[in-house]
Design a protein around this motif. Structure first.
Motif, PDB file in Angstrom:
ATOM      1  N   TRP A   1      51.464 -22.452   5.265  1.00 20.62           N
ATOM      2  CA  TRP A   1      51.241 -21.864   6.298  1.00 20.62           C
ATOM      3  C   TRP A   1      50.495 -20.636   6.514  1.00 20.62           C
ATOM      4  O   TRP A   1      49.417 -20.017   6.608  1.00 20.62           O
ATOM      5  N   LEU A   2      49.971 -20.369   4.412  1.00 21.24           N
ATOM      6  CA  LEU A   2      48.702 -19.457   4.527  1.00 21.24           C
ATOM      7  C   LEU A   2      47.978 -20.258   4.592  1.00 21.24           C
ATOM      8  O   LEU A   2      45.746 -19.189   4.174  1.00 21.24           O
ATOM      9  N   VAL A   3      47.393 -21.500   4.207  1.00 24.25           N
ATOM     10  CA  VAL A   3      45.944 -21.870   4.055  1.00 24.25           C
ATOM     11  C   VAL A   3      45.341 -21.880   5.552  1.00 24.25           C
ATOM     12  O   VAL A   3      46.433 -22.837   5.940  1.00 24.25           O
ATOM     13  N   PRO A   4      44.408 -22.076   5.964  1.00 27.87           N
ATOM     14  CA  PRO A   4      43.748 -22.302   6.981  1.00 27.87           C
ATOM     15  C   PRO A   4      43.760 -23.867   7.163  1.00 27.87           C
ATOM     16  O   PRO A   4      43.838 -25.097   6.239  1.00 27.87           O
ATOM     17  N   ASN A   5      43.945 -24.005   8.450  1.00 23.12           N
ATOM     18  CA  ASN A   5      43.966 -25.258   9.190  1.00 23.12           C
ATOM     19  C   ASN A   5      43.173 -25.988   9.130  1.00 23.12           C
ATOM     20  O   ASN A   5      43.060 -27.859   8.473  1.00 23.12           O
TER      21      ASN A   5
ATOM     22  N   ASP B   1      42.507 -17.712  11.307  1.00 23.00           N
ATOM     23  CA  ASP B   1      41.768 -18.348  12.891  1.00 23.00           C
ATOM     24  C   ASP B   1      40.532 -18.957  12.514  1.00 23.00           C
ATOM     25  O   ASP B   1      40.025 -19.083  11.416  1.00 23.00           O
ATOM     26  N   TYR B   2      40.579 -19.620  13.748  1.00 25.52           N
ATOM     27  CA  TYR B   2      39.575 -20.686  13.564  1.00 25.52           C
ATOM     28  C   TYR B   2      38.611 -20.747  14.980  1.00 25.52           C
ATOM     29  O   TYR B   2      37.426 -21.104  14.314  1.00 25.52           O
ATOM     30  N   LEU B   3      38.957 -20.949  15.903  1.00 31.64           N
ATOM     31  CA  LEU B   3      38.564 -21.782  16.976  1.00 31.64           C
ATOM     32  C   LEU B   3      37.474 -20.057  17.905  1.00 31.64           C
ATOM     33  O   LEU B   3      36.324 -20.446  18.529  1.00 31.64           O
TER      34      LEU B   3
ATOM     35  N   SER C   1      37.398 -20.035   6.639  1.00 32.74           N
ATOM     36  CA  SER C   1      37.285 -21.056   7.362  1.00 32.74           C
ATOM     37  C   SER C   1      36.212 -22.160   7.834  1.00 32.74           C
ATOM     38  O   SER C   1      36.408 -23.532   8.516  1.00 32.74           O
ATOM     39  N   VAL C   2      35.002 -21.901   8.504  1.00 34.82           N
ATOM     40  CA  VAL C   2      34.363 -22.337   9.835  1.00 34.82           C
ATOM     41  C   VAL C   2      33.480 -22.782   8.049  1.00 34.82           C
ATOM     42  O   VAL C   2      33.024 -23.463   8.957  1.00 34.82           O
ATOM     43  N   GLY C   3      33.078 -21.900   7.797  1.00 36.62           N
ATOM     44  CA  GLY C   3      32.173 -22.501   6.753  1.00 36.62           C
ATOM     45  C   GLY C   3      32.742 -23.375   5.940  1.00 36.62           C
ATOM     46  O   GLY C   3      31.489 -24.942   6.024  1.00 36.62           O
ATOM     47  N   LEU C   4      33.878 -24.013   6.463  1.00 35.88           N
ATOM     48  CA  LEU C   4      34.460 -25.372   5.598  1.00 35.88           C
ATOM     49  C   LEU C   4      33.876 -26.208   6.257  1.00 35.88           C
ATOM     50  O   LEU C   4      33.910 -27.628   5.806  1.00 35.88           O
ATOM     51  N   GLY C   5      34.315 -26.006   7.356  1.00 35.97           N
ATOM     52  CA  GLY C   5      34.312 -27.521   8.381  1.00 35.97           C
ATOM     53  C   GLY C   5      33.168 -27.156   8.709  1.00 35.97           C
ATOM     54  O   GLY C   5      32.469 -28.966   8.668  1.00 35.97           O
ATOM     55  N   VAL C   6      31.693 -26.560   8.531  1.00 37.25           N
ATOM     56  CA  VAL C   6      30.794 -26.844   8.658  1.00 37.25           C
ATOM     57  C   VAL C   6      29.947 -27.816   7.339  1.00 37.25           C
ATOM     58  O   VAL C   6      29.201 -28.852   7.679  1.00 37.25           O
ATOM     59  N   PHE C   7      30.383 -27.113   6.334  1.00 35.94           N
ATOM     60  CA  PHE C   7      29.678 -28.256   5.366  1.00 35.94           C
ATOM     61  C   PHE C   7      30.872 -29.685   5.287  1.00 35.94           C
ATOM     62  O   PHE C   7      29.683 -30.681   5.146  1.00 35.94           O
TER      63      PHE C   7
ATOM     64  N   GLN D   1      48.909 -25.229  21.116  1.00 35.41           N
ATOM     65  CA  GLN D   1      47.530 -24.668  20.885  1.00 35.41           C
ATOM     66  C   GLN D   1      46.606 -24.906  19.299  1.00 35.41           C
ATOM     67  O   GLN D   1      46.173 -25.187  19.677  1.00 35.41           O
ATOM     68  N   VAL D   2      47.752 -26.474  19.628  1.00 38.36           N
ATOM     69  CA  VAL D   2      46.878 -27.275  18.594  1.00 38.36           C
ATOM     70  C   VAL D   2      45.406 -27.755  18.870  1.00 38.36           C
ATOM     71  O   VAL D   2      44.911 -28.461  20.202  1.00 38.36           O
ATOM     72  N   PHE D   3      44.912 -27.664  17.792  1.00 34.59           N
ATOM     73  CA  PHE D   3      43.233 -27.411  17.761  1.00 34.59           C
ATOM     74  C   PHE D   3      42.139 -28.242  16.668  1.00 34.59           C
ATOM     75  O   PHE D   3      41.895 -29.213  16.242  1.00 34.59           O
ATOM     76  N   ASP D   4      42.922 -26.839  15.429  1.00 38.46           N
ATOM     77  CA  ASP D   4      41.501 -27.270  14.574  1.00 38.46           C
ATOM     78  C   ASP D   4      41.750 -28.528  13.753  1.00 38.46           C
ATOM     79  O   ASP D   4      41.197 -28.922  13.125  1.00 38.46           O
ATOM     80  N   LEU D   5      43.079 -28.530  13.745  1.00 40.40           N
ATOM     81  CA  LEU D   5      43.465 -30.164  12.800  1.00 40.40           C
ATOM     82  C   LEU D   5      42.894 -31.056  13.152  1.00 40.40           C
ATOM     83  O   LEU D   5      42.292 -31.717  12.964  1.00 40.40           O
ATOM     84  N   VAL D   6      42.578 -31.507  14.770  1.00 44.30           N
ATOM     85  CA  VAL D   6      42.430 -32.375  15.327  1.00 44.30           C
ATOM     86  C   VAL D   6      40.216 -32.192  15.419  1.00 44.30           C
ATOM     87  O   VAL D   6      39.842 -33.288  14.779  1.00 44.30           O
TER      88      VAL D   6
END
Lengths: 315, 315
Positions: free
Chosen positions: A135-139, B246-248, B263-269, A248-253
């Motif tokens: 739960w603590l880890v970013p998606n 938070d991500y979006l 979180s965003v940095g990891l996505g960009v990576f 609101q699922v988004f990050d996973l996708v």
């Protein structure tokens, strides 16, 4: 005048606030108004600028053609007509609804079982904290870890499943994708949900179980006849909060499937994001978001009704 | 008389009562089974994280040969070094990387600042408003509270689009100010939650202070707030976790190096890693790094966190 908007009412007072206020000298009451103004100022400011104003503006955007660069151009019901005729919107809503219902159903069943075990085994706070880890880890990280575990070539879990006779369970497999998304979200939310339900179970008076045990009730009987009915308010709350959350699922996708997800996982948030930030169709994106608002408001309304019906359980 | 009757009467609809000794604490087969189930859940919760770390310690060249091994046959730190940008380009390319790195320290500090400032400021701003709603008398109080609560029904994406337009018009995209602004002062749920708690506090202490001439602001700051340390800490912690994940919004509003969150940095990576053959060892090293701060929080505050959740569900 007493507040009837919130759920439970004043517990610690035995005096009617109106009577009490009338007894106070006028100077104090004037001071109170100024104090209220000062205390409310920050939150109200945030509310006006970042809730009310954007909500009104979003409603306006939904009636316009707006690409962020030039001013919004009023187009009346054009966006609504486009939306009605846009198969991808309805497809995305369907996918999102299936995802939400499936992940809530699976999560609730497992979390109830887990919470009951926590209660019976008196699981220590250390173990419970461990169950909170996902739960603590970013998606973003969760999406990466699971896309690796289910990698089509050397995914560890994919190999394991293959060995026990479940082939094709890979991240990008179109047929399995939605199921996988449900499982990941269940995995990520299980510990958190179980802890909330466990907290509800702690409120159930212990002597009820003792009395039932004296009456010869079984563990299962006590669970269904005592625990479930008495935690129904928490249960209802958790169900609807999860429902709104999973819509609101988004990050996973977005992270798991990158910039061009397979059609089976194009959820509604992703579609809105794509319209707004990839195609710069801010107006149309707002129209879809407005539709989502109406859907979620209806669901929230239903939830509030359910909760009210359940209030007296532990009175 | 009744006791003997009830002990032999089976609970309707459930299996006949088992011997009394089985009931109070599960012993024997049942308890063992329960512990096995809990053990499996803990294993399922933790294993993906273990696998992430194992992969991060594996040289990219060994990915296939080590696919089924629980320990890397030739552990290495190269993946962490190249993700952190500490390795030379030749080393990086030799290890299967694209040369992309994560500015880990900066993104972590950004995330800490974002989550920390919003959690603290928002909770106090909302606590002040909650106090005004719970204890002070002023015209329009209940109406205003109702309007605030209605804010709960707005799905974030609906206000996100106009908020992005606003931040963009103010030329604040990619600045910390623009990033924190929408969430900084207001969260309807926090106000609702803290108001409920303030209402449940006994009024006597405050009334005594009032007779001593302490004004409304003083009573809020010096009496109610110190009495509410538990719930206030709960909201700070829960808000922190939500903002940390938070991500979006950070994706669209904070996409510059100065404001990019972990979180965003990891996505960009990940997006810089080739799609055809993802750089799994690097991605897992990056994910592992993003989990480190969370692990620290869990180790330091795990028990507090578990208690907070109990508290938020119990109210």
């Amino acid at each position: 005048m007493s507040t009837r908007i919130g759920a439970d009412e004043v517990v610690g007072t035995d005096e009617d606030p109106a009577v009490e206020a009338a007894r106070r000298p006028g100077r104090l009451r004037r001071q109170e108004k100024w104090a209220a103004l000062a205390l409310l100022l920050p939150a109200t400011l945030g509310f006006l600028v970042f809730y009310i104003y954007p909500a009104l503006r979003g409603a306006w955007f939904s009636l316009t053609d707006y690409d962020l660069l030039s001013d919004p151009e009023f187009t009346g019901m054009d966006n609504v007509r486009t939306l009605v005729a846009d198969p991808q919107v309805w497809q995305s809503l369907r996918i999102t609804a299936v995802f939400s219902l499936a992940s809530i159903a699976v999560t609730m069943v497992l979390a109830l079982g887990l919470a009951a075990l926590m209660q019976r085994l008196r699981l220590g706070p250390g173990t419970r904290a461990l169950l909170l880890l996902p739960w603590l880890v970013p998606n973003v990280a969760i999406a990466l870890i699971w896309s690796w575990l289910l990698d089509a070539n050397v995914g560890f879990l994919k190999n394991l499943l293959e060995q026990i006779g479940i082939p094709g369970f890979t991240f990008y497999n179109a047929e399995a994708a939605l199921t996988i998304l449900v499982l990941i979200s269940t995995w990520a939310g299980l510990g958190y949900t179980a802890l909330l339900l466990y907290a509800g179970m702690l409120q159930v008076p212990h002597d009820l179980y003792e009395a039932a045990a004296l009456d010869g009730a079984t563990e299962a009987g006590m669970f269904w006849r005592i625990t479930i009915p008495l935690i129904r308010p928490v249960l209802a709350l958790v169900v609807v909060v999860s429902l709104i959350g999973s819509f609101q699922v988004f990050d996973l996708v977005q992270v798991g499937y990158g910039n061009n997800p397979i059609p089976e996982v194009r959820v509604i948030y992703y579609y809105i994001y794509q319209q707004a930030f990839n195609f710069y169709r801010m107006g149309y994106a707002s129209t879809i978001a407005l539709l989502l608002l109406l859907i979620l408001a209806t669901l929230t309304f239903v939830q509030l009704r359910l909760m009210r019906a359940n209030r007296s359980d532990l009175a | 008389m009744t006791a003997t009757l009830t002990t032999v009467r089976p609970v309707p609809g459930s299996p006949p009562a088992r011997p009394r000794t089985r009931r109070r604490r599960p012993v024997g087969v049942g308890a063992v089974l329960a512990w096995v189930v809990v053990g499996l859940v803990v294993l399922a919760t933790v294993f993906p994280f273990y696998w992430m770390i194992r992969t991060a310690l594996t040289p990219a060249a060994d990915l296939i040969t080590d696919a089924g091994r629980l320990f890397p046959s030739d552990p290495t730190l190269i993946n962490f070094r190249r993700v952190l940008g500490l390795a030379t380009l030749e080393e990086t390319v030799a290890a299967g990387g694209s040369g992309a790195s994560i500015d880990f320290v900066r993104y972590t500090l950004n995330s800490l600042f974002y989550a920390g400032s919003v959690a603290v400021v928002q909770t106090f701003s909302c606590a002040a408003a909650a106090y005004a709603f719970a204890r002070l008398h002023f015209p329009g109080r209940d109406l205003l509270f109702g309007v605030f609560l209605a804010g709960l029904m707005i799905p974030p994406i609906f206000t996100l689009l106009p908020n992005f337009a606003l931040v963009r018009e103010l030329d604040l995209v990619g600045t910390m100010a623009g990033l924190v602004a929408p969430a900084l002062l207001m969260n309807p749920f926090t106000i609702f939650f803290l108001r409920q708690f303030f209402l449940s506090l006994p009024r006597q202490v405050e009334e005594a202070a009032m007779l001593d001439g302490v004004g409304s602001l003083g009573r809020f700051w010096r009496i109610t707030l110190p009495m509410s340390r538990g719930p206030v800490a709960t909201m700070v912690l829960i808000t922190f976790v939500a903002m940390w994940k938070d991500y979006l919004w950070p994706l669209v509003a904070g996409n510059s190096d100065e404001t990019r969150l972990l979180s965003v940095g990891l996505g960009v990576f990940q997006q810089q890693s080739p799609n055809t053959s993802p750089d799994w060892t690097g991605l897992m090293a990056g994910s592992a790094l993003s989990v480190v701060p969370v692990l620290l929080i869990l180790l330091l505050l795990g028990k507090q966190l578990v208690q907070s959740l109990n508290f938020s569900a119990g109210k």
